[in-house]
Write an enzyme that holds these catalytic residues in place. Sequence first.
Site, PDB file in Angstrom:
ATOM      1  CG  ASP A 191      46.018  43.502  49.033  1.00  0.00           C
ATOM      2  OD1 ASP A 191      46.600  44.339  48.324  1.00  0.00           O
ATOM      3  OD2 ASP A 191      45.891  42.308  48.707  1.00  0.00           O
ATOM      4  NE  ARG A 202      43.374  38.972  51.231  1.00  0.00           N
ATOM      5  CZ  ARG A 202      44.082  39.544  50.267  1.00  0.00           C
ATOM      6  NH1 ARG A 202      44.809  38.810  49.442  1.00  0.00           N
ATOM      7  NH2 ARG A 202      44.057  40.846  50.098  1.00  0.00           N
ATOM      8  CB  THR A 251      48.462  37.186  42.073  1.00  0.00           C
ATOM      9  OG1 THR A 251      48.640  38.236  42.999  1.00  0.00           O
ATOM     10  CG2 THR A 251      47.391  36.248  42.558  1.00  0.00           C
ATOM     11  CB  SER A 280      41.526  39.717  48.090  1.00  0.00           C
ATOM     12  OG  SER A 280      42.089  39.155  46.925  1.00  0.00           O
ATOM     13  CB  SER A 281      41.209  42.425  43.310  1.00  0.00           C
ATOM     14  OG  SER A 281      41.183  43.700  43.886  1.00  0.00           O
ATOM     15  N   GLY A 285      46.922  40.010  38.825  1.00  0.00           N
ATOM     16  CA  GLY A 285      46.898  41.355  38.258  1.00  0.00           C
ATOM     17  C   GLY A 285      46.441  42.446  39.201  1.00  0.00           C
ATOM     18  N   GLY A 286      46.493  42.187  40.509  1.00  0.00           N
ATOM     19  CA  GLY A 286      46.126  43.229  41.479  1.00  0.00           C
ATOM     20  C   GLY A 286      44.708  43.716  41.216  1.00  0.00           C
TER      21      GLY A 286
END
Length: 579
Positions: A432, A111, A390, A461-462, A483-484
């Site tokens: 984010d 990340r 993403t 993050s997701s 997809g956020g």
Amino acid sequence: MHASRRVSLVLAAVTTFALPTVAHSQQAAIYSSLDRFHPVIAQNGMVASQEATATEVGVDILRRGGNAVDAAVAVGFTLAVTLPRAGNIGGGGFMLVHLAGSGETVAIDYRERAPAASDRDMYLDAEGNADPELSRFTQLAVGVPGTVAGLALAHERYGSGTFTLAELMQPAIDLAENGIPVTGGLANSLADLRDRLTRWPTSAAIFYRPDGSDFDVGDTLVQADLAQSLRQIAEQGPAAFYDGPIGEAIVAELAQGNGIMTLDDLRAYEAVVREPVTGDYRGYRIASMPPPSSGGIHIVQILNILEDVPVADLGHNSAQTIHWMAEAMKLAYVDRSEYLGDPDYWEVPMAGLTSQDYADALRAGIDPDHARPAAEIGPGDPAPYESPQTTHFSVVDADGNAVANTYTLNFSYGTGLVAGGTGILLNNELDDFSAKPGVPNAYGLIGGDANAVAPNKRPLSSMSPTFVFDPDGRLFLVTGSPGGSRIITTTLQVIMNVIDHGMNIAEATNAVRIHHQWLPDELRIEEGLSPDTIRLLEGMGHTVVVRDAMGSTQSIMVTDGGFAGASDPRQPDALTLGY
Ligand code: DON
């Protein structure tokens, strides 16, 4: 591609033909599932990615003796060229690796990080209000990229040793240098994101024709600077990026605006190997991404809440099933806003959040017939949505190794800014973070102290690259999605569709999706639920909204004697291929 689809159809037909011993009702169910949606089937290895050329590159590496990690590294670099809106070397992500030999599963966290000069209030304006422009579209939005470090670490520690990093990068270099045919998906996304990209002359010069007009389908997109950057990394290793000419060019580009990233930030960047988050659901074991992603924790938490709900009996996408799922999702996303952040900065109560007892207590508070208003669970405001990108890919090899990888620039093309001379698009991942407590980010997600900006910190993050192991402990499913904020619930539904509803992986992928994230207080659904179901949900107090399709899953299921995979039809250009 077409050959393989044809093979899969033939195999499916043969399987269908060979079913007369199955009980009649079961047989009908199998016929209908095979007739409607067919997975791609293969025996030796498989890649599912959001772009066909990248998938082909990955399968080629597998055929030539590479393992799943080698193939994943090649796919990761290729997508940076062929899917520039999300594939990247200027962003970051997460890779889950399963090693068949040791049985071990590891989580590679690559990340992005906030530069050392970051501070908590850097996205506030003079009045103290969060300024989304700053955290999304300026040089200050750019996190220290992790992708090159992450892919290099994966290759070094978990690759087969058959290929050098340079060899795995060669297809990407060739594609950037010689050009790629512009597909419908690429042409459309470049046309749609014209404003974001053409703000920056360095980007406009690459992604539009010399006269400034849009590419047509079939035109050739050459990325000569990107080819050069990739070649430097191939020749000199990641140091070319983190402590060399590429890093210098990125820092110089950002310094032309309000950027604060330094070469020291790049030098200090490290990908981290972490323990995956695990949990159990109906005898299956889930392994997924730990913080700084929230994905694994909340997939496990929602499944734990649903463990005692007879989802299969209530039926797929029935009003009752959706109600239970939505109420569980709300509870998870409230906790996300309070407890989740970079574990190096904030103690995330992982054990509690993923414990079955905690989930049992949460379930006890759910009213089986009425939606609980979000305001009764916690405060906040609905937020506007973007439709960004993403990308996820899944890889398996003949030895049983597997990779689930999700990485991103955050929005489509990130900030839209290419660092001059490098061809590298830079992320806007720092949006984010929670810019200010209670103020939603681009996905409507709210946070506080746990996810506040801090020097060198990773934003929450997701992203949820996930493995599922069957009750005998064998690898069963490799999945994940973009997809956020919807990544968590999209991945969750693929898992539930397979485990609870017995769908094949193509059906599980295609099925209509739902999503609730506590705030905004709305049950978001894709087109395709019956009006009757919607009325029942509204009767229980849900505010149901039909919005755009959610996610783009790329999944592979391990079957007896082979693999069955499926790319999500919701996004163009994807391909699942095996051999
Ligand atoms: O890390 C995250 O959760 C987001 N930056 C992911 C963004 C995303 O999925 C955009 N895509 N569709």
